[in-house]
Write an enzyme that holds these catalytic residues in place. Structure first.
Site, PDB file in Angstrom:
ATOM      1  N   TYR A 141      28.316  92.642  32.554  1.00 34.86           N
ATOM      2  CA  TYR A 141      29.430  93.472  32.676  1.00 34.86           C
ATOM      3  C   TYR A 141      29.230  95.014  32.187  1.00 34.86           C
ATOM      4  CZ  TYR A 141      31.825  88.909  32.573  1.00 34.86           C
ATOM      5  OH  TYR A 141      32.132  87.780  32.813  1.00 34.86           O
TER       6      TYR A 141
ATOM      7  N   ASP B 209      36.020  87.697  25.650  1.00 39.14           N
ATOM      8  CA  ASP B 209      34.835  87.181  26.144  1.00 39.14           C
ATOM      9  C   ASP B 209      34.271  88.517  26.977  1.00 39.14           C
ATOM     10  OD1 ASP B 209      32.941  85.193  27.419  1.00 39.14           O
ATOM     11  OD2 ASP B 209      33.891  86.450  29.201  1.00 39.14           O
TER      12      ASP B 209
ATOM     13  N   LYS C  22      27.236  85.807  26.742  1.00 39.29           N
ATOM     14  CA  LYS C  22      26.551  85.077  27.637  1.00 39.29           C
ATOM     15  C   LYS C  22      24.958  85.245  27.870  1.00 39.29           C
ATOM     16  CE  LYS C  22      30.762  84.989  30.742  1.00 39.29           C
ATOM     17  NZ  LYS C  22      31.332  86.146  30.076  1.00 39.29           N
TER      18      LYS C  22
ATOM     19  N   PHE D 240      44.306  84.639  38.799  1.00 37.99           N
ATOM     20  CA  PHE D 240      45.015  85.426  39.818  1.00 37.99           C
ATOM     21  C   PHE D 240      43.944  85.134  41.308  1.00 37.99           C
ATOM     22  CE2 PHE D 240      46.527  87.848  36.374  1.00 37.99           C
ATOM     23  CZ  PHE D 240      47.803  87.234  36.074  1.00 37.99           C
ATOM     24  N   ASN D 241      42.845  84.484  41.150  1.00 36.12           N
ATOM     25  CA  ASN D 241      42.011  84.339  42.273  1.00 36.12           C
ATOM     26  C   ASN D 241      41.524  85.721  42.923  1.00 36.12           C
ATOM     27  OD1 ASN D 241      43.374  81.319  43.016  1.00 36.12           O
ATOM     28  ND2 ASN D 241      41.239  81.491  43.089  1.00 36.12           N
ATOM     29  N   SER D 242      41.116  86.630  42.074  1.00 37.28           N
ATOM     30  CA  SER D 242      40.828  87.916  42.193  1.00 37.28           C
ATOM     31  C   SER D 242      41.783  88.883  43.044  1.00 37.28           C
ATOM     32  CB  SER D 242      39.429  87.974  42.979  1.00 37.28           C
ATOM     33  OG  SER D 242      39.691  87.627  44.718  1.00 37.28           O
ATOM     34  N   GLY D 243      43.071  88.675  42.781  1.00 34.75           N
ATOM     35  CA  GLY D 243      44.057  89.540  43.287  1.00 34.75           C
ATOM     36  C   GLY D 243      45.218  88.873  44.251  1.00 34.75           C
ATOM     37  N   ILE D 244      44.847  87.688  44.779  1.00 33.62           N
ATOM     38  CA  ILE D 244      45.677  87.371  45.889  1.00 33.62           C
ATOM     39  C   ILE D 244      46.973  86.965  45.327  1.00 33.62           C
ATOM     40  CG2 ILE D 244      44.712  85.033  45.719  1.00 33.62           C
ATOM     41  CD1 ILE D 244      46.029  86.961  49.054  1.00 33.62           C
TER      42      ILE D 244
END
Length: 339
Positions: free
Chosen positions: A61, A56, A86, A238-242
């Site tokens: 980007y 994707d 997109k 990964f929810n932006s890293g957490i």
């Protein structure tokens, strides 16, 4: 190099089939941290070599950089890939000293202009084909329409553009056989419920809202996807890293309650000798609407780490223990039943 035998899942009611693990193209364009073109191309090629068939990308980007890099690799191997990009942003040339780079370290010299109209969607699609250097893509998503990106007033305008023209353009492209599937790529599941009112969609790319940490999209969104025959690609697993040892959630410092919840989930994973990232990566596929999980590695080495997590066997008891401890939302599908 071992080529993995990935499960494939069907995209909506289309004939497309994607491997359950995909490759997201945002990180490769240098968001927050720079990535060299050679490293980006090597990562894309490595993903294909290891058996991943879905990639994707988007005009946003790297302000065109990602599409160029993805195209460099995929145009030589197009027959073995499913490719999505997109619409919703047009790129206009700009002087580098006047450019709004956002979070991109080294973007191409363009600024983005939002346009969800019929003409805007058609132009965006054609521009993407040129940047990619291919004559077709498989899936086109409407990108980042919603209040989170535009605010209430501006989003009402852009939604009107989509409702009165952009959706017609996408249907024309799909129904004419130019592309194979249409959808939206957003961070807000509520927007996707509004989209169902416009008509039929094949697949949605939803980032961060159906993860091991957060299942807010479970109902009514995911249940509606099942009813309407639409698939979901889960971005941001990964929810932006957490969920991979970082301190950020939704691209900001994680609040204390999120940190505490992650520690509770991690403690249960440790009881079953399962790394937290492995559980996070595999969790979304327990839902029947989900066809693909889309992480964004920056290098072949990062991708190999993800593949190591992917291959870890996760016992069903881990999911039932999370559910019993109230760490999964009620109704979350897990092997053998629901939370």
């Amino acid at each position: 190099m071992t080529r993995l035998n990935f499960e494939k899942r069907r995209v909506g009611k289309t004939a497309l089939e994607v491997t359950t693990l995909g490759l997201g193209g945002a990180s490769l364009a240098g968001i927050f941290t720079g990535v060299s073109p050679d490293q980006a191309r090597a990562t894309i090629g490595h993903a294909l070599d290891r058996g991943i068939n879905y990639c994707d990308t988007a005009p946003q980007y790297g302000l065109g950089r990602s599409e160029h890099l993805v195209g460099d690799v995929l145009r030589e191997r197009r027959a073995e890939t499913v490719l999505s990009t997109k619409v919703g942003r047009l790129l206009q040339p700009v002087s580098p000293d006047m450019q709004d780079k956002g979070n991109w370290v080294d973007p191409l010299p363009f600024d983005q202009v939002y346009d969800y109209s019929y003409d805007g969607v058609m132009r965006s699609f054609e521009d993407s084909l040129q940047r990619l250097g291919v004559n077709a893509v498989d899936i086109v998503y409407v990108h980042d329409i919603g209040v989170a990106t535009h605010g209430v007033e501006a989003n009402a305008h852009f939604w009107q553009q989509l409702a009165t023209g952009g959706y017609k353009a996408l249907r024309q492209l799909r129904d004419g056989g130019v592309i194979k599937a249409i959808g939206l790529g957003v961070n807000e599941w509520e927007v996707l419920m509004d989209a169902f009112a416009l008509g039929d969609w094949d697949v949605f790319l939803l980032a961060g809202r159906y993860t091991l940490l957060e299942q807010t999209s479970l109902d009514p969104f995911l249940t509606t996807c099942i009813e309407r025959g639409a698939s979901v690609v889960v971005g941001g697993p990964f929810n932006s890293g957490i969920l991979v040892g970082g301190g950020t959630f939704n691209y900001a410092k994680a609040p204390d309650e999120i940190v505490a919840r992650v520690k509770a989930i991690e403690a249960i994973c440790a009881r079953f000798n399962v790394p937290l990232p492995a559980a996070a990566l595999q969790f979304p596929l327990t839902h029947p609407a989900v066809c693909n999980v889309l992480p964004g590695p920056r290098s072949p080495a990062e991708l190999d780490g993800i593949l190591d997590w992917w291959q870890i066997d996760i016992p069903g008891e881990l999911w039932t223990t999370l559910a019993a401890d109230g760490l999964l939302a009620p109704g979350t599908p897990i092997p053998g039943g629901t939370a």
